[in-house]
Write a protein that holds these residues in place. Structure first.
Motif, PDB file in Angstrom:
ATOM      1  N   ASN B  17      19.937 -18.611  -3.326  1.00  0.00           N
ATOM      2  CA  ASN B  17      20.918 -18.981  -4.343  1.00  0.00           C
ATOM      3  C   ASN B  17      22.319 -18.492  -3.946  1.00  0.00           C
ATOM      4  O   ASN B  17      22.552 -17.296  -3.798  1.00  0.00           O
ATOM      5  CB  ASN B  17      20.482 -18.356  -5.674  1.00  0.00           C
ATOM      6  CG  ASN B  17      21.409 -18.716  -6.801  1.00  0.00           C
ATOM      7  OD1 ASN B  17      22.619 -18.529  -6.709  1.00  0.00           O
ATOM      8  ND2 ASN B  17      20.838 -19.227  -7.871  1.00  0.00           N
ATOM      9  N   GLN B  94      10.823 -12.121 -10.957  1.00  0.00           N
ATOM     10  CA  GLN B  94       9.858 -11.821 -12.017  1.00  0.00           C
ATOM     11  C   GLN B  94       9.044 -10.631 -11.559  1.00  0.00           C
ATOM     12  O   GLN B  94       8.836 -10.434 -10.372  1.00  0.00           O
ATOM     13  CB  GLN B  94       8.874 -12.973 -12.207  1.00  0.00           C
ATOM     14  CG  GLN B  94       9.505 -14.304 -12.343  1.00  0.00           C
ATOM     15  CD  GLN B  94       8.603 -15.352 -11.728  1.00  0.00           C
ATOM     16  OE1 GLN B  94       8.444 -15.431 -10.528  1.00  0.00           O
ATOM     17  NE2 GLN B  94       7.987 -16.153 -12.580  1.00  0.00           N
ATOM     18  N   ASN B  95       8.523  -9.868 -12.505  1.00  0.00           N
ATOM     19  CA  ASN B  95       7.610  -8.828 -12.064  1.00  0.00           C
ATOM     20  C   ASN B  95       6.186  -9.087 -12.547  1.00  0.00           C
ATOM     21  O   ASN B  95       5.593  -8.263 -13.190  1.00  0.00           O
ATOM     22  CB  ASN B  95       8.098  -7.436 -12.452  1.00  0.00           C
ATOM     23  CG  ASN B  95       8.659  -7.416 -13.857  1.00  0.00           C
ATOM     24  OD1 ASN B  95       8.566  -8.422 -14.555  1.00  0.00           O
ATOM     25  ND2 ASN B  95       9.191  -6.305 -14.280  1.00  0.00           N
ATOM     26  N   THR B  96       5.657 -10.260 -12.228  1.00  0.00           N
ATOM     27  CA  THR B  96       4.227 -10.461 -12.480  1.00  0.00           C
ATOM     28  C   THR B  96       3.485  -9.656 -11.431  1.00  0.00           C
ATOM     29  O   THR B  96       4.002  -9.410 -10.346  1.00  0.00           O
ATOM     30  CB  THR B  96       3.803 -11.931 -12.319  1.00  0.00           C
ATOM     31  OG1 THR B  96       3.975 -12.298 -10.953  1.00  0.00           O
ATOM     32  CG2 THR B  96       4.636 -12.854 -13.189  1.00  0.00           C
ATOM     33  N   VAL B 100       4.577  -8.777  -7.559  1.00  0.00           N
ATOM     34  CA  VAL B 100       4.904  -7.394  -7.194  1.00  0.00           C
ATOM     35  C   VAL B 100       3.959  -6.910  -6.088  1.00  0.00           C
ATOM     36  O   VAL B 100       4.391  -6.351  -5.080  1.00  0.00           O
ATOM     37  CB  VAL B 100       4.832  -6.455  -8.418  1.00  0.00           C
ATOM     38  CG1 VAL B 100       4.957  -5.011  -7.982  1.00  0.00           C
ATOM     39  CG2 VAL B 100       5.935  -6.789  -9.402  1.00  0.00           C
ATOM     40  N   LEU B 101       2.666  -7.167  -6.251  1.00  0.00           N
ATOM     41  CA  LEU B 101       1.720  -6.716  -5.234  1.00  0.00           C
ATOM     42  C   LEU B 101       1.963  -7.429  -3.913  1.00  0.00           C
ATOM     43  O   LEU B 101       1.907  -6.826  -2.845  1.00  0.00           O
ATOM     44  CB  LEU B 101       0.276  -6.932  -5.695  1.00  0.00           C
ATOM     45  CG  LEU B 101      -0.173  -6.050  -6.855  1.00  0.00           C
ATOM     46  CD1 LEU B 101      -1.647  -6.267  -7.138  1.00  0.00           C
ATOM     47  CD2 LEU B 101       0.092  -4.592  -6.570  1.00  0.00           C
ATOM     48  N   TYR B 111      11.994  -1.902  -3.787  1.00  0.00           N
ATOM     49  CA  TYR B 111      12.204  -3.231  -4.351  1.00  0.00           C
ATOM     50  C   TYR B 111      13.017  -3.094  -5.622  1.00  0.00           C
ATOM     51  O   TYR B 111      13.005  -2.057  -6.286  1.00  0.00           O
ATOM     52  CB  TYR B 111      10.880  -3.965  -4.590  1.00  0.00           C
ATOM     53  CG  TYR B 111      10.022  -3.392  -5.690  1.00  0.00           C
ATOM     54  CD1 TYR B 111       9.161  -2.336  -5.442  1.00  0.00           C
ATOM     55  CD2 TYR B 111      10.087  -3.925  -6.979  1.00  0.00           C
ATOM     56  CE1 TYR B 111       8.382  -1.814  -6.445  1.00  0.00           C
ATOM     57  CE2 TYR B 111       9.303  -3.402  -7.989  1.00  0.00           C
ATOM     58  CZ  TYR B 111       8.454  -2.349  -7.716  1.00  0.00           C
ATOM     59  OH  TYR B 111       7.690  -1.832  -8.710  1.00  0.00           O
ATOM     60  N   PRO B 115      17.556  -8.974 -13.401  1.00  0.00           N
ATOM     61  CA  PRO B 115      18.945  -8.803 -12.988  1.00  0.00           C
ATOM     62  C   PRO B 115      19.271  -7.340 -12.720  1.00  0.00           C
ATOM     63  O   PRO B 115      18.712  -6.460 -13.351  1.00  0.00           O
ATOM     64  CB  PRO B 115      19.703  -9.290 -14.237  1.00  0.00           C
ATOM     65  CG  PRO B 115      18.777  -9.008 -15.379  1.00  0.00           C
ATOM     66  CD  PRO B 115      17.403  -9.120 -14.850  1.00  0.00           C
ATOM     67  N   ASN B 117      22.768  -4.621 -11.528  1.00  0.00           N
ATOM     68  CA  ASN B 117      24.226  -4.574 -11.336  1.00  0.00           C
ATOM     69  C   ASN B 117      24.571  -3.756 -10.094  1.00  0.00           C
ATOM     70  O   ASN B 117      23.685  -3.211  -9.430  1.00  0.00           O
ATOM     71  CB  ASN B 117      24.916  -4.009 -12.590  1.00  0.00           C
ATOM     72  CG  ASN B 117      24.454  -2.595 -12.909  1.00  0.00           C
ATOM     73  OD1 ASN B 117      24.102  -1.826 -12.015  1.00  0.00           O
ATOM     74  ND2 ASN B 117      24.458  -2.244 -14.186  1.00  0.00           N
ATOM     75  N   GLN B 120      23.401  -0.115  -9.921  1.00  0.00           N
ATOM     76  CA  GLN B 120      21.971   0.045  -9.630  1.00  0.00           C
ATOM     77  C   GLN B 120      21.689  -0.134  -8.147  1.00  0.00           C
ATOM     78  O   GLN B 120      21.009   0.676  -7.528  1.00  0.00           O
ATOM     79  CB  GLN B 120      21.156  -1.004 -10.397  1.00  0.00           C
ATOM     80  CG  GLN B 120      20.828  -0.624 -11.817  1.00  0.00           C
ATOM     81  CD  GLN B 120      20.212  -1.814 -12.550  1.00  0.00           C
ATOM     82  OE1 GLN B 120      20.876  -2.803 -12.825  1.00  0.00           O
ATOM     83  NE2 GLN B 120      18.939  -1.716 -12.853  1.00  0.00           N
ATOM     84  N   ALA B 228     -10.264   3.398  -7.865  1.00  0.00           N
ATOM     85  CA  ALA B 228     -10.506   3.662  -9.281  1.00  0.00           C
ATOM     86  C   ALA B 228      -9.230   4.143  -9.975  1.00  0.00           C
ATOM     87  O   ALA B 228      -8.938   3.764 -11.100  1.00  0.00           O
ATOM     88  CB  ALA B 228     -11.612   4.694  -9.434  1.00  0.00           C
ATOM     89  N   GLU B 229      -8.462   4.968  -9.265  1.00  0.00           N
ATOM     90  CA  GLU B 229      -7.285   5.542  -9.913  1.00  0.00           C
ATOM     91  C   GLU B 229      -6.010   4.740  -9.709  1.00  0.00           C
ATOM     92  O   GLU B 229      -5.125   4.739 -10.566  1.00  0.00           O
ATOM     93  CB  GLU B 229      -7.080   6.987  -9.450  1.00  0.00           C
ATOM     94  CG  GLU B 229      -7.897   7.929 -10.293  1.00  0.00           C
ATOM     95  CD  GLU B 229      -8.008   9.302  -9.697  1.00  0.00           C
ATOM     96  OE1 GLU B 229      -7.061   9.721  -9.025  1.00  0.00           O
ATOM     97  OE2 GLU B 229      -9.057   9.949  -9.914  1.00  0.00           O
ATOM     98  N   THR B 232      -3.911  -0.787  -7.609  1.00  0.00           N
ATOM     99  CA  THR B 232      -2.955  -1.669  -6.947  1.00  0.00           C
ATOM    100  C   THR B 232      -2.629  -1.227  -5.525  1.00  0.00           C
ATOM    101  O   THR B 232      -1.782  -1.819  -4.866  1.00  0.00           O
ATOM    102  CB  THR B 232      -1.631  -1.729  -7.740  1.00  0.00           C
ATOM    103  OG1 THR B 232      -1.183  -0.397  -7.978  1.00  0.00           O
ATOM    104  CG2 THR B 232      -1.833  -2.444  -9.059  1.00  0.00           C
TER     105      THR B 232
END
Lengths: 225, 541
Positions: B17, B94-96, B100-101, B111, B115, B117, B120, B228-229, B232
């Motif tokens: 973009n 997006q953070n689906t 993200v994974l 990452y 949005p 600024n 950040q 288990a813990e 992700t």
């Protein structure tokens, strides 16, 4: 629930939230475009950004809460520097506070290690500051320090403080329908849920509320073990 | 408020973009970021990275047509276009969970979610630059492949006991220890981290160490605990599957990878592995889905492989969908033009399909293509060579089949598992006897060579022993036993008679080759440790 099951409704809600977030990010882009066309309306632009930011934060809260309910969501715990987390929060909130004529102060011990999911904690602190903006008169302060084996992230304001009846009531609602009846709203429910997701051996994170702010108003402490 | 300076730093922005690109650029200007290259898609981004090394890469995850950010990072790391000392930040809209994974699979340094600024972004960059600066010497040594030097620098920094850097340094130190085969040190460093706090990546590290030490039960326990813990942490699924595979539990391996691809479907290597496992254990539907995904992901991946297409075609054939199989072969020809290996895989599959369809003319044509193509490929993978033998033998082309079998036996006579696979191809009595004779003969030859070399070495005739092994390596280029013995004798010789640059280089060559031939890591590790002591005696504490 009528035609759709609760689980389906949750899924519909989650995907609607995603769509809303995408729309919001388009809105943000359009605000940028417009502000280039109308450079004189900077104040309106900041206010608009302030509002979209608030919406974005609410949607993030919904998504995190949905994930916690839906699939055994686990926080991603790693070692972080408390100061980095505070700087990240300041980066978002400073501009928003100045639009609302509020001064945002901060203090943090150096090299304070915090074991947490930094995305979640950042989100929680953003929520607490947004909450404080509603009650503060001129000042808000965010700080981090070590307290009895917890990292205490405190957000305090110079507002009227919390009413007596809320001081002894913890927003540890297990049942979200309590939301309708109490005065904490989604935001504090969210922050307290995030706090409880952080555990270290026998200690569990928590959200504490009191009127002991050095600024004279309410103080919210997010304690991470 | 802005403290960080990006002056002198080379920055690459990859973002489709144009408004967003300009936006980011203006943010970077605020911190004197001037040396900025822009790319509007992954392809242009990769080309820019081929031409110069960037200090900072800001890459959007969603890049429209072509590769996405994850595939770009995968390629950049695989092709070594991105040194350790660079900073790579993935930008996500997006953070689906899936995105993200996916974005995290190839470990970007950080990452950031839109949005955002200027404050950040610059805040993140400052934090990362401070860290990178602190470990600069370590990472530069790593980029140059000088692991022992990197270890020295790392140990020096650890002595400073910097509270904010200590854990990360311990992690790097443990990873370096694994790289040079010093598993005990790696274990000790991970334990040190875990004593302080239970962190999933450190637990994972202990699992990797246990695996490399062949302590598979311990490894399995560690990876299970991590999953288990921290469900992700995708790497742990891959390692757990490896553990199950080497302990002969293919169903469990398949199951765990199936769970992993459901969480994060974008990782092509995992899909390929799942396809192979499921195919082997006869779960053809799982295999089909995995290979189909691998084929689709391959379109924009550096790990694109003609093997995925031919494996998928084979599975369609097994499920009696030969039309689908033919369609996949057509797809494959379009995806791999002028690629001898793909041509060969196609011809192999066609030969099999036409033979089964009782179409001798077309089958013969396919066999002709195999004869033509097989000589064009150097360094063919073992499974492909085995496939050629199988198809040629079944089609009655026994002469070429026998020639290929001899080569395979020469390279793999020390691998009983492989020999059994080979034996399963031929049932014919005469062919069988001939091949068995060759196997016995080659085995004896190998034993003789090794015995003689060891004897010569013991008698102090080091050069003669080495010459003898060198000659055998020329004759049996893929033989692992000879290669390892060569490395061992070289190391022993240098320990007794002093270090010699040429011999050091030879040992390194043996180690690299042994790794590429799939020698068990623990066997290589022993030599690596000795090698490290010889090449950097000062850092052997």
């Amino acid at each position: 629930m009528g035609l759709v099951s609760t689980a389906e409704f949750h899924a519909v809600l989650a995907s609607a939230v995603h769509e809303l977030k995408n729309s919001l990010s388009n809105v943000n882009r359009l605000i940028q475009d417009l502000s280039e066309l109308y450079p004189e309306s900077n104040q309106e632009k900041l206010l608009l950004e302030c509002e979209t930011n608030r919406m974005n934060n609410y949607l993030s809260q919904l998504l995190v809460l949905y994930k916690i309910e839906a699939d055994a969501f686990k926080p991603r715990i790693d070692e972080h520097i408390a100061e980095d987390i505070i700087l990240d929060v300041l980066a978002v909130q400073e501009a928003l506070c100045s639009v609302n004529k509020l001064t945002l102060h901060s203090s943090c011990e150096e090299n304070l290690l915090c074991y947490c999911d930094n995305d979640l904690v950042t989100n929680a602190l953003n929520t607490l500051i947004q909450n404080a903006q509603r009650y503060a008169i001129a000042h808000i302060k965010i700080s981090a320090s070590l307290q009895d084996g917890y990292i205490a992230f405190c957000v305090e304001d110079d507002g009227p403080g919390l009413p007596e009846k809320l001081l002894h009531h913890q927003p540890l609602v297990k049942n979200p329908t309590d939301l309708k009846n109490n005065n904490f709203g989604l935001g504090l429910y969210f922050v307290s849920t995030i706090a409880q997701m952080h555990k270290n051996s026998t200690k569990t994170g928590q959200l504490q509320m009191d009127n002991l702010s050095e600024l004279g108003g309410a103080r919210f402490s997010l304690l991470i073990p | 408020m802005i403290k960080v300076s990006l002056k002198q730093l080379k920055i690459l922005i990859i973002e489709d973009n144009s408004v967003m690109r300009t936006n980011i650029k203006e943010m970077l200007y605020l911190a004197q970021g001037k040396d900025i290259t822009e790319a509007r898609n992954a392809e242009i981004g990769i080309t820019a990275m081929e031409q110069q090394v960037f200090d900072i890469v800001l890459c959007d995850y969603n890049l429209g047509m072509g590769k996405n950010g994850q595939q770009l990072l995968e390629e950049a790391k695989y092709r070594k276009l991105l040194p350790c000392s660079s900073i790579f930040i993935m930008v996500t809209a997006q953070n689906t969970q899936e995105i993200v994974l996916g974005a995290m699979e190839n470990k970007p340094d950080d990452y950031i979610t839109k949005p955002f600024n200027a404050q950040q972004l610059l805040g993140r960059l400052e934090k990362l630059l401070v860290r990178k600066n602190y470990v600069m010497n370590v990472e530069k040594a790593m980029d140059a492949g000088k692991y022992n030097l990197a270890i020295q620098y790392c140990d020096q920094l650890l002595e400073q006991n910097h509270p904010a850097m200590h854990t990360q340094l311990l992690k790097t130190r443990a990873e370096l220890a694994i790289l040079v085969g010093d598993l005990d040190t790696a274990e000790q460093k991970y334990q040190q981290i875990l004593q302080h706090r239970e962190l999933s990546w450190a637990r994972h590290g202990l699992g990797v160490v246990a695996f490399s030490k062949n302590q598979f039960e311990r490894a399995i326990e560690a990876f299970q605990q991590v999953i288990a813990e921290s469900p992700t942490l995708m790497e742990s699924y891959d390692w757990l599957a490896r553990c199950y595979e080497v302990t002969q539990q293919p169903e469990l391996a398949q199951e765990i990878l199936n769970t992993a691809v459901a969480l994060s479907p974008q990782a092509i290597l995992r899909q390929q592995k799942l396809g192979a496992l499921a195919d082997k254990s006869g779960n053809l539907e799982v295999a089909k889905k995995a290979y189909r995904t691998a084929v689709d992901l391959g379109k924009f991946s550096v790990h694109k492989s003609s093997n995925d297409f031919s494996s998928l075609a084979k599975i369609y054939n097994k499920t009696n969908e030969s039309k689908h199989a033919m369609k996949i072969l057509a797809e494959m020809r379009t995806a791999f033009q002028q690629d001898p290996e793909a041509e060969l895989r196609c011809a192999l599959m066609e030969a099999q399909l036409y033979t089964e369809q009782k179409n001798p003319a077309l089958a013969a044509e396919a066999i002709g293509k195999i004869h033509k193509q097989h000589a064009n490929i150097k360094l063919m993978p073992k499974d492909l060579r085995l496939d050629i033998v199988r198809v040629l033998y079944n089609a009655g082309s026994t002469k070429l089949a026998y020639q290929l079998i001899s080569e395979l036996i020469n390279d793999n006579v020390d691998d009983d598992h492989f020999l059994n696979e080979l034996r399963s191809i031929y049932q014919d009595g005469k062919f069988h006897d001939q091949a068995e004779l060759l196997i016995q003969h080659t085995k004896q030859e190998l034993i003789d060579i090794n015995n003689k070399a060891v004897l010569l070495f013991r008698q102090g005739q080091v050069e003669l022993a080495l010459n003898m092994l060198s000659e055998s390596i020329n004759k049996m280029p893929g033989n692992r036993t000879i290669l390892m013995n060569m490395a061992i004798i070289l190391v022993q010789d240098m320990k007794a008679n002093g270090v010699n640059e040429k011999k050091l280089a030879k040992v390194q060559e043996c180690i690299t080759k042994a790794q590429s031939l799939g020698v068990a890591p623990n066997k290589i590790n022993q030599i690596q440790v000795e090698f490290a002591k010889l090449s950097h005696p000062q850092s052997s504490h």
